[in-house]
Design an enzyme around this catalytic site. Structure first.
Site, short mmCIF file in Angstrom:
data_model
loop_
_atom_site.label_atom_id
_atom_site.label_comp_id
_atom_site.label_asym_id
_atom_site.label_seq_id
_atom_site.Cartn_x
_atom_site.Cartn_y
_atom_site.Cartn_z
N SER A 42 0.83 -1.20 0.00
CA SER A 42 0.00 0.00 0.00
C SER A 42 0.87 1.26 0.00
O SER A 42 1.60 1.51 -0.95
CB SER A 42 -0.95 -0.04 1.20
OG SER A 42 -1.99 0.90 1.06
N ASP A 156 -6.33 -3.57 -1.61
CA ASP A 156 -5.14 -3.30 -0.78
C ASP A 156 -4.49 -4.58 -0.27
O ASP A 156 -5.15 -5.44 0.32
CB ASP A 156 -5.57 -2.43 0.40
CG ASP A 156 -4.42 -1.74 1.08
OD1 ASP A 156 -3.54 -2.46 1.60
OD2 ASP A 156 -4.38 -0.50 1.10
#
Length: 300
Positions: A42, A156
């Protein structure tokens, strides 16, 4: 190169707090450590990817010049139930500063992860478009819309592996340095008011400062009773995601022999507070100094 100066660097997920990764990397370089490989998730994928691509200076200059209004303007909001931010506008803006490039061309091996939410499996990027990789890795569920990649819908990487130690390929040869972004309040630090050069993070036109002083003469500030505030739906989602990542992170670190762990408090900044870049970079640098000093005093 001796192992103690060669680093396998792991950069965790954590939204805007990931800008602290920049300060950590700068401090490692300042002390002569060689970053041999990077695994990011991320926000860690974003910063790690920029560094591995040799574009950290350009990225830092761009992100540090964004104010609150700039950040808001880069949010392409949508009413889709798949995520209230499309996530394309910010990357298109960044591409004007740092052009897309191929991960396999980097001098520093770089890996990042995302999750195929249909199959529930982790997807690892170690080649191909850098922007495709970081866009997928940072698609926070319900906040950013999933990234489309080869008929896959990716979200994510922090959902399954927020501290991607498992992606490292040279860990036996190097010392492992992990930067976590979801630590408890014990790791919270008072935000610095000035950067390393003495420049203030907070600046305003002189006329605004004069106006505030004059207005206080007529309308003295009163201490207001603090009221308990309820979490908005967005805050609730991001807070829940942070707590989940915190627990996952602790379990993952326990499985690996980590040499240095640098921890940033989850309450240090909100997920989307990218306008606080300079401040967060300095916090990362401060935490890196503390952790590296401790390790060097024991082992060097």
């Amino acid at each position: 190169m001796e192992k103690r100066k060669s680093v396998s660097l792991v950069l965790s997920s954590g939204g805007a707090r990931g800008l602290a990764h920049v300060g950590v990397i700068e401090e490692l370089e300042k002390r002569g450590y060689h970053i041999a490989e990077i695994a990011g998730c991320s926000a860690g994928a974003l910063v790690g990817g920029m560094y591995a691509a040799g574009k950290m200076a350009e990225f830092k200059d761009w992100i540090c010049h964004l104010d609150r209004l700039d950040v808001f303007s880069l949010m392409d909001f949508t009413f889709s139930s798949r995520g209230f931010i499309k996530g394309e506008k910010v990357y298109n803006a960044l591409k004007k500063v740092v052009q897309d490039c191929q991960i396999e061309d980097f001098e520093i091996p770089f890996y990042c992860n995302a999750v195929d939410y249909i199959s529930g499996k982790e997807v690892v990027f170690c080649e191909g478009s850098l922007y495709a990789a970081i866009r997928a890795s940072g698609s926070i569920p319900t906040v950013f819309q999933p990234a489309r990649f080869h008929r896959q819908e990716l979200i994510d990487g922090g959902v399954l592996n927020p501290v991607p130690l498992s992606l490292l390929r040279q860990s036996e040869e190097n010392m492992i340095v992990v930067v976590g972004l979801n630590a408890g309040d014990s790791e919270l630090v008072i935000p610095p008011k000035k950067d390393a050069t003495g420049k203030s993070f907070i600046s305003m036109p002189a006329w605004v400062a004069d106006y505030r002083i004059k207005m206080r003469q007529y309308f003295p500030e009163q201490v207001k009773e603090q009221k308990k505030t309820s979490l908005s739906s967005i805050s609730l989602m991001t807070r829940s995601f942070d707590l989940l990542q915190d627990r996952f992170s602790a379990l993952l670190v326990e499985k690996f022999q980590v040499d240095i762990s640098i921890q940033i408090a989850r309450n240090q900044a909100g997920t989307l507070e990218f306008h606080r870049a300079e401040e967060l970079i300095e916090i990362g640098r401060e935490k890196a100094i503390q952790a590296l000093d401790k390790w060097e005093n024991e082992y060097l």
